[in-house]
Structure formats: C-alpha cells, structure tokens
Enzyme design. Structure first.
Site, PDB file in Angstrom:
ATOM      1  CG  HIS A 244      -2.038   0.947   1.091  1.00 18.15           C
ATOM      2  ND1 HIS A 244      -2.214   1.977   0.144  1.00 18.15           N
ATOM      3  CD2 HIS A 244      -3.394   1.108   1.812  1.00 18.15           C
ATOM      4  CE1 HIS A 244      -3.249   2.690   0.187  1.00 18.15           C
ATOM      5  NE2 HIS A 244      -3.972   1.852   1.409  1.00 18.15           N
ATOM      6  CE1 TYR A 249      -4.244   5.355   6.055  1.00 12.77           C
ATOM      7  CE2 TYR A 249      -4.594   4.552   4.138  1.00 12.77           C
ATOM      8  CZ  TYR A 249      -5.057   5.017   5.047  1.00 12.77           C
ATOM      9  OH  TYR A 249      -6.508   4.859   5.484  1.00 12.77           O
ATOM     10  NE  ARG A 424     -16.516   3.751  -1.186  1.00 14.85           N
ATOM     11  CZ  ARG A 424     -16.332   5.179  -0.404  1.00 14.85           C
ATOM     12  NH1 ARG A 424     -17.482   5.855  -0.693  1.00 14.85           N
ATOM     13  NH2 ARG A 424     -15.345   5.459   0.051  1.00 14.85           N
TER      14      ARG A 424
END
Length: 455
Positions: A244, A249, A424
């Site tokens: 990631h 992040y 989603r």
C-alpha cells in the site's frame, strides 16, 4: 457426492467451485473482462478483483493474542464475494506493525509462527476462498501519520445545521477522531517521514496525532517488517502481495514532497523519496517465492498541483507516477494498482466515473510505449459492466488529453487497464459479476450450491 468434487486442501467438506469463469474463454465473443489472466504462477479466471476495503473489525487489544487477526466476519464478507464469481479478493489494509494500524480494530500481520492467531485467521479465510476457485491477495500497509485513529463507526456523531435532500434535519459525522491509550491507541508512537505539529494530517486539529520522525534505524526495521509480513502471508496460502503506497499512508508520505521534508538519503530528490518504497519492494520480492505476484497501489496524483501547500515543495503527480512505473518491473513488481489522493486535506478532486481510470490509462500507455512488462489496474467508481469491459478491452473514446495539433481529438482504442478493482459496488451489489456476465452475454460457471437461483 464423490471425493473428486471435493474442494482440495480444505479442512471441512465443501464442493469445489469456480463461479464466474467463462464457459468458453477463448470464444471470439468472450470479452477480455472474462478471459483468464496469468501473472507469474497465478492464473485469475477473470479480470475482476475485489479492491481492499477496511472494515475495522479485528480485536483491538494489543495484549490479546487475537489482536489484528481476521475473524469469521472476514471469511463471511470476502468468502461471500468469492462465491459470487470474482477472480480475486484483496484483503483490506493489513498492518505490518502494531503502530502501523490506522485504528486499533485494523487487520495486522506481524506475529511470527504458523500457529499465531493472525496467521491462523488468515489461513482460514484463504482456505475457503480457494475452494471457490478464487485467488487471495493481501494489502500490506503502515498508516504513518494517519495512525491511532478511532474506527469510523465508533466516531461519535455531532449535531449540526444540515438537511438531507428531503429537507429533514440530519446529524453529521466527524471525519476522524484520535484514539487515546484508553481507546487502545498509540498517540505518542505515531510516526512519519517528518515529524512535528505541521506534519499532522490537519495541523491544529486535536482529532489527529502529532507524528514523530522515523530514524534511519527505524526505517530499516520497517523494511524488515514488510518482508516478514509478506513471508507470513505466503505461509498462510495467500496468492498475491500488494504494497500500500497510496492514500496518504506511510509509503505515500515518503513519496510526496508535501509530507517528506527529510534532508537525509530518504528525502529531497525523487530518488531519495522513493528509496523506502524501493527497499520494501526489494525485500518482499526476496522474501516470497518467485512465482508469487507482487502488486503496488499508488495514488497517481495527490490532486494538489494548485494547492497552496505544494507551491514551494511541489507534490506527487502523474509525471512522478509515470517515472516510478518505469522502475517497477526491475524491482519485481507485476501490477500497478492506480488510485489517487488521500495525502492532504486540501486535495482538489472532483470524482467521476473516469477520474482514476484515465490516470491508469495514461500510465499504462507510457509503460507500453517504453516496452516494459507491467500490468496496470484501474479502480474507482467502476459500476457498470460495459464500463468495466471497455477499461480492459479498449473502446473508441475521445481523449481530452491526447489532442492532435490540428485540434481534432485522437481516438484512443487501447485498454486503459489490465484488470478492474471494484469495491463499494460489491457492497451494494454482491451479485455484480453474474449481473455483468448477463449484461455482456457471457455464459459463466455458477456455484453448485445455489447456482440454480441465478438462472
């Protein structure tokens, strides 16, 4: 039912399934979306991947042996999507260290040993998903300055003067809330490339932690932690490792000059800012079998090109991502998963159905033009079967960014990605793969337990 139909390597009885595979993948009318894709020693039955989605549903207490371990909830959640025909499920952002979690409820993979709760929970999910002819990936992550926050569904709602589209008063939810030590948080151990109040996600807002700067020794320990987590994942049967490097992040924080103000070998130039990522990728590639695919997710742009915060430093943009993509095959990366944003509250983004797909397409065209072997994945607001088909197969679309000198828009017919990652939409429509197959008129295999209900 004979043993020939039993799913192999599963410690309980379940029939072997492979739903969502085209019955005739080589037929001329089978769209690329439903054709197999081989990446190293792994073959996906179709090009549809469940993107990683944080569910914040793991044990939060650090002293518990089950902290960060996947539970039956995760098997029910991702295993259900495996029965509904996806080619691969990607497990949500999984922290390589306890202080690398976004929230105390995050998934984690740092406990050594085949019998650790984290490895056992992961293995249980993998066994079931594999029984459905579906691959499993895990996204390894460190939250950096975005760590030690309360899980979103635990953030208290605030009264505010707002109304919904029907004119009814509604309550708004705060975007984030710092997790204190009483909430199982680690506010004094949140780290970043550069520390200090100005490097908080929102300076001056007590909802976020003030990060402290990582030392070079701690960076080296972090690299080793990513490699250890990758090795543990493979030992549990995981097929794909994804790093990631997106959404603000820690690795993204190192890549971006907005959040990386270091003056040592990990900051400043493009080469230095990408050093941590390159070291992580190299360490993981050395720690996993040669046949295991390695993916990387990045934010192709931070959407900060015109934001005041980047006036002096610049930001991570599409040009930076193209430059990085050129390095990835040499680092053993097989697929670049293209997302965007997430590193600063002032990002200027207007989501629409092509806003990230176009980014993936631009990077893919640059990589192909350079003759490099790197697959590209597209993610973000992919909802329609026809759109997913065209992304991986190509379609006649006018590109505003590829105009000819005479002012005519060039028609771009090449694919914009090699796989689609959907998130989603699967929460809204778990049956999406079968619905897409029906829309595109592709006969596919069905799960034997309830496939008759899909006819």
């Amino acid at each position: 039912m004979s043993n020939a139909t039993r799913a192999p390597s599963t410690p309980f009885f379940t029939p072997a399934n492979s739903p969502g595979a085209a019955l005739d993948p080589t037929a001329a009318n089978t769209p690329t979306l439903f054709r197999p894709l081989t990446i190293r020693s792994l073959t996906l039955k179709n090009r549809i991947i469940v993107a990683p989605m944080c569910t914040f549903s793991c044990e939060p207490e650090l002293t518990s042996p089950a902290v960060g371990a996947l539970t039956p909830f995760h098997t029910a959640h991702l295993g259900h999507l495996a029965t509904k025909g996806v080619g691969m499920v990607m497990i949500e952002a999984t922290a390589v260290l306890p202080v690398g979690r976004i929230s105390p409820q995050d998934s984690g993979l740092w406990q050594d040993g085949p019998d650790s709760e984290q490895v056992r929970g992961l293995r249980s999910l993998v066994e079931f998903v594999h029984s459905q002819g579906c691959a499993v990936g895990v996204q390894l992550s460190h939250a950096g300055r975005k760590g030690s926050t309360v899980a979103p569904w635990l953030v208290p709602k605030e009264d505010a003067n707002g109304h919904n589209s029907q004119g009814q008063h509604q309550r708004r939810t705060r975007g984030s809330l710092k997790a204190s030590t009483t909430d199982n948080g680690w506010p004094d151990e949140v780290v970043a490339p550069t520390g200090g109040e100005s490097m908080k996600w929102a300076p001056g807002d007590d909802a976020f932690c003030t990060p402290r700067e990582l030392s070079v020794h701690q960076i080296q320990e972090l690299v080793a932690a990513f490699a250890r987590s990758a090795r543990l994942a493979v030992s549990a049967g995981v097929d794909v490792i994804e790093v990631h490097g997106a959404h603000g992040y820690l690795i993204h924080q190192f890549l971006s000059p907005v959040t990386n103000r270091r003056t040592d070998c990990y900051g400043g130039s493009f080469e230095n800012r990408t050093r941590l990522l390159r070291e992580v990728l190299t360490a993981i590639r050395d720690a996993i079998p040669a046949g295991t695919p390695l993916f990387l997710r990045i934010s192709a742009t931070e959407w900060l090109e015109t934001a005041p915060v980047s006036v002096d430093t610049g930001s991570w943009d599409v040009g930076s991502s193209v430059r990085l993509a050129m390095l990835l095959p040499g680092l053993g990366v097989d697929l670049l998963d293209v997302s965007s944003g997430g590193n600063h509250k002032d990002q200027q983004i207007q989501p629409h159905s092509k806003y990230q797909v176009s980014l993936a397409g631009k990077i893919r065209r640059a990589v192909r033009a350079a003759g490099l072997d790197l697959l590209v994945g597209a993610v973000g607001l992919i909802r329609e079967a026809e759109a997913a088909r065209d992304i991986v197969q190509g379609a006649d679309v006018a590109s505003d960014e590829d105009e000819r000198e005479n002012g005519e828009k060039e028609k771009e017919c090449s694919p914009e990605a090699d796989v689609v990652l959907v998130a989603r939409q699967f929460l809204r429509e778990p049956n999406w793969v079968f619905a897409a197959a029906k829309t595109l008129d592709v006969p596919v295999s069905l799960p034997c337990q309830f496939g008759r209900g899909l006819l």
